[in-house]
Design a protein around this motif. Sequence first.
Motif, PDB file in Angstrom:
ATOM      1  N   VAL A 350       0.814  -1.224   0.000  1.00 26.67           N
ATOM      2  CA  VAL A 350       0.000   0.000   0.000  1.00 26.67           C
ATOM      3  C   VAL A 350       0.851   1.280   0.000  1.00 26.67           C
ATOM      4  N   ARG A 351       2.004   1.230   0.624  1.00 26.35           N
ATOM      5  CA  ARG A 351       2.895   2.400   0.802  1.00 26.35           C
ATOM      6  C   ARG A 351       2.196   3.527   1.551  1.00 26.35           C
ATOM      7  N   GLY A 352       1.532   3.173   2.607  1.00 26.09           N
ATOM      8  CA  GLY A 352       0.849   4.155   3.442  1.00 26.09           C
ATOM      9  C   GLY A 352      -0.049   3.419   4.419  1.00 26.09           C
ATOM     10  N   PRO A 353      -0.847   4.181   5.181  1.00 24.88           N
ATOM     11  CA  PRO A 353      -1.753   3.538   6.136  1.00 24.88           C
ATOM     12  C   PRO A 353      -2.805   2.697   5.428  1.00 24.88           C
ATOM     13  N   VAL A 354      -3.247   1.642   6.074  1.00 24.57           N
ATOM     14  CA  VAL A 354      -4.277   0.788   5.490  1.00 24.57           C
ATOM     15  C   VAL A 354      -5.236   0.342   6.592  1.00 24.57           C
ATOM     16  N   VAL A 355      -6.520   0.285   6.253  1.00 30.30           N
ATOM     17  CA  VAL A 355      -7.514  -0.224   7.196  1.00 30.30           C
ATOM     18  C   VAL A 355      -7.845  -1.649   6.777  1.00 30.30           C
ATOM     19  N   VAL A 356      -7.531  -2.594   7.654  1.00 26.95           N
ATOM     20  CA  VAL A 356      -7.823  -3.998   7.363  1.00 26.95           C
ATOM     21  C   VAL A 356      -9.073  -4.394   8.150  1.00 26.95           C
ATOM     22  N   THR A 357     -10.037  -5.009   7.455  1.00 31.54           N
ATOM     23  CA  THR A 357     -11.331  -5.314   8.098  1.00 31.54           C
ATOM     24  C   THR A 357     -11.653  -6.803   8.027  1.00 31.54           C
ATOM     25  N   ASP A 358     -12.669  -7.176   8.782  1.00 28.78           N
ATOM     26  CA  ASP A 358     -13.259  -8.521   8.687  1.00 28.78           C
ATOM     27  C   ASP A 358     -12.250  -9.643   8.940  1.00 28.78           C
ATOM     28  N   TYR A 359     -11.716  -9.644  10.119  1.00 27.61           N
ATOM     29  CA  TYR A 359     -10.758 -10.669  10.540  1.00 27.61           C
ATOM     30  C   TYR A 359     -11.505 -11.936  10.955  1.00 27.61           C
ATOM     31  N   PRO A 360     -10.813 -13.077  10.936  1.00 30.72           N
ATOM     32  CA  PRO A 360     -11.422 -14.306  11.460  1.00 30.72           C
ATOM     33  C   PRO A 360     -11.793 -14.116  12.924  1.00 30.72           C
ATOM     34  N   LYS A 361     -12.941 -14.625  13.315  1.00 33.64           N
ATOM     35  CA  LYS A 361     -13.395 -14.382  14.694  1.00 33.64           C
ATOM     36  C   LYS A 361     -12.463 -15.017  15.725  1.00 33.64           C
ATOM     37  N   GLU A 362     -11.775 -16.089  15.342  1.00 35.02           N
ATOM     38  CA  GLU A 362     -10.894 -16.786  16.303  1.00 35.02           C
ATOM     39  C   GLU A 362      -9.751 -15.918  16.813  1.00 35.02           C
ATOM     40  N   ILE A 363      -9.305 -14.970  16.003  1.00 36.21           N
ATOM     41  CA  ILE A 363      -8.143 -14.185  16.443  1.00 36.21           C
ATOM     42  C   ILE A 363      -8.555 -12.817  16.998  1.00 36.21           C
ATOM     43  N   LYS A 364      -9.863 -12.598  17.170  1.00 38.99           N
ATOM     44  CA  LYS A 364     -10.304 -11.312  17.699  1.00 38.99           C
ATOM     45  C   LYS A 364     -11.123 -11.492  18.981  1.00 38.99           C
ATOM     46  N   ALA A 365     -11.365 -10.380  19.676  1.00 38.45           N
ATOM     47  CA  ALA A 365     -12.007 -10.428  20.991  1.00 38.45           C
ATOM     48  C   ALA A 365     -13.486 -10.829  20.881  1.00 38.45           C
ATOM     49  N   PHE A 366     -13.998 -11.309  21.997  1.00 37.03           N
ATOM     50  CA  PHE A 366     -15.357 -11.865  22.064  1.00 37.03           C
ATOM     51  C   PHE A 366     -16.467 -10.871  21.725  1.00 37.03           C
ATOM     52  N   TYR A 367     -16.182  -9.573  21.909  1.00 36.02           N
ATOM     53  CA  TYR A 367     -17.267  -8.586  21.813  1.00 36.02           C
ATOM     54  C   TYR A 367     -17.513  -8.093  20.390  1.00 36.02           C
ATOM     55  N   MET A 368     -16.754  -8.594  19.422  1.00 35.76           N
ATOM     56  CA  MET A 368     -16.901  -8.041  18.072  1.00 35.76           C
ATOM     57  C   MET A 368     -18.113  -8.624  17.348  1.00 35.76           C
ATOM     58  N   LYS A 369     -18.746  -7.799  16.537  1.00 36.81           N
ATOM     59  CA  LYS A 369     -19.960  -8.226  15.848  1.00 36.81           C
ATOM     60  C   LYS A 369     -19.630  -9.317  14.827  1.00 36.81           C
ATOM     61  N   GLN A 370     -20.419 -10.393  14.924  1.00 42.55           N
ATOM     62  CA  GLN A 370     -20.168 -11.517  14.026  1.00 42.55           C
ATOM     63  C   GLN A 370     -20.801 -11.235  12.663  1.00 42.55           C
ATOM     64  N   ASN A 371     -20.021 -11.471  11.627  1.00 44.46           N
ATOM     65  CA  ASN A 371     -20.521 -11.285  10.260  1.00 44.46           C
ATOM     66  C   ASN A 371     -21.388 -12.471   9.852  1.00 44.46           C
ATOM     67  N   SER A 372     -22.191 -12.267   8.806  1.00 40.30           N
ATOM     68  CA  SER A 372     -23.150 -13.314   8.428  1.00 40.30           C
ATOM     69  C   SER A 372     -22.471 -14.526   7.791  1.00 40.30           C
ATOM     70  N   ASP A 373     -21.176 -14.420   7.439  1.00 43.13           N
ATOM     71  CA  ASP A 373     -20.480 -15.591   6.873  1.00 43.13           C
ATOM     72  C   ASP A 373     -20.160 -16.642   7.936  1.00 43.13           C
ATOM     73  N   GLY A 374     -20.394 -16.279   9.223  1.00 37.29           N
ATOM     74  CA  GLY A 374     -20.131 -17.218  10.299  1.00 37.29           C
ATOM     75  C   GLY A 374     -18.653 -17.410  10.618  1.00 37.29           C
ATOM     76  N   LYS A 375     -17.783 -16.773   9.862  1.00 38.49           N
ATOM     77  CA  LYS A 375     -16.342 -16.979  10.049  1.00 38.49           C
ATOM     78  C   LYS A 375     -15.605 -15.719  10.514  1.00 38.49           C
ATOM     79  N   THR A 376     -16.119 -14.565  10.085  1.00 33.31           N
ATOM     80  CA  THR A 376     -15.369 -13.332  10.361  1.00 33.31           C
ATOM     81  C   THR A 376     -16.178 -12.382  11.256  1.00 33.31           C
ATOM     82  N   VAL A 377     -15.479 -11.378  11.772  1.00 37.03           N
ATOM     83  CA  VAL A 377     -16.141 -10.355  12.600  1.00 37.03           C
ATOM     84  C   VAL A 377     -15.901  -8.973  12.009  1.00 37.03           C
TER      85      VAL A 377
END
Length: 466
Positions: A350-377
Amino acid sequence: MALLPTVKQLLAMEPEGQDVTVRGWVRTKRETKQSVFIEINDGSCLSNIQAVVDALLVKEEAVKNTLLRVSTGASVEVHGALVPSPAKGQKAEVSVRTIELIGEAPADRYPLQKKAHSLEFLRELAHLRVRTNTFGAVARVRNAMAFAIHRFFQERGFYYVHTPIITTSDAEGAGAMFQVTTLDLEALAKSGGPVEYDKDFFGKKAYLTVSGQLNVETYCQALSRVYTFGPTFRAENSNTTRHLAEFWMIEPEVAFAGLADNIALATEFIQFLVSTALTDCAEDIAFFDQRIQPGLRESLEKVAQTPFTHMTYTDAIRELETSHAEFEFKPYWGCDLQSEHEKFITEKVVRGPVVVTDYPKEIKAFYMKQNSDGKTVAAMDVLVPRFGEIIGGSEREWRLELLEKRIEELGLAKEAYGWYLDLRRFGSTPHSGFGLGFERLLMFVTGMSNIRDVIPYPRAARQAEF
Ligand code: 4AD
Ligand code: MG
């Protein structure tokens, strides 16, 4: 007491021979046949003010004796006239009428002599290092950023909330907390008995907070737009240049806001802070640009003006997998992004700041909104060149059943989160927020490469001196 003008204020004045007083610390003393030149710094800005003692005055016995003891690090008070300076690079100087030595700094003992000291060496002198150009500049930028953070939120209708330092819940659900206890550990070890937490100060296990988020969420569900800004603590044993055991975090939380709103707020926030640093701390940023991180100012100007790139975690992994770069940790879908991965994405892709979204739920905290794919938050991390993650945030899981289920799946103690679940029981709303690591922001803005150099007294594993 009426405050005297600071060096910064004096240097901004038109020199017309007016009477002035300067109090500060001597950076250097230089003698010529005619005069003695003393560079005085009071920390109000990077620049010193030059005090010139002319030949006639130097010949006076008392002045001569004083000047003998005026050395680097000594504190002095001079009176004189503010006059235009013939020297280049400074508009004004003080033509000295009287000089008083306030506190000596004997040259054979004062550790900060006039030469470049390494940052490592200065870390051992945390109580004196702020007297150097680098740490003075860091301190001023830190102050300006703290003030700008409040300004940013206050101007946008956010309320500042003080969340507790001592807590009995684990906000990130990931351990790494410092325990707080008044139990006598030595007596306990001798007795060999079980630990009776009901006899502890709070009647149960307590910790230093890792984040104010859960508490600030409760205020968000009443005041709509809130933020907390305070110290947080993590007993991570990682001895890196970007982790501290005690660091400051800014955590805004917005009701009725989704992930896209959260990303927009985070971007506007970073750009506001970077622009403020460029305008309000121009002299210090120029110093960092010259001495610490060449090209810093230009890269900050670009950050302030360019929209941030967005990328899903899945796309980021694909970039890494198809890059053919050599990584210590091989990237795969489901892995936590390592700092080498974050650096690669921000510096090479990117050569600059980047916003990365929709991580796997396993590597993120419990309070994050679950996406409808059942895998990411609905998570978002903002990553920047040089050190990676600067912001971590998400839309929150505001649906009671899904949140309860996640807490159970992860084996967290549900009873401890009763009050947090109440927010979902009564008048629940979608809401989002993020945490900006204050010291990471300072590394970003100053170009300093070790997080221990942007906080006055760094706390890390086996390091709590001063
Ligand atoms: O990503 P983190 O762990 O997120 C939270 O704590 C959430 N509760 C924030 C929220 O959504 N309200 O931490 C947020 C930021 C990181 O992106 C990083 O900048 C910084 O805090 N940080 C640290 N800074 C210094 N030393 C450490 N040990 C840090 N751990 C996190
Ligand atoms: Mg994070």
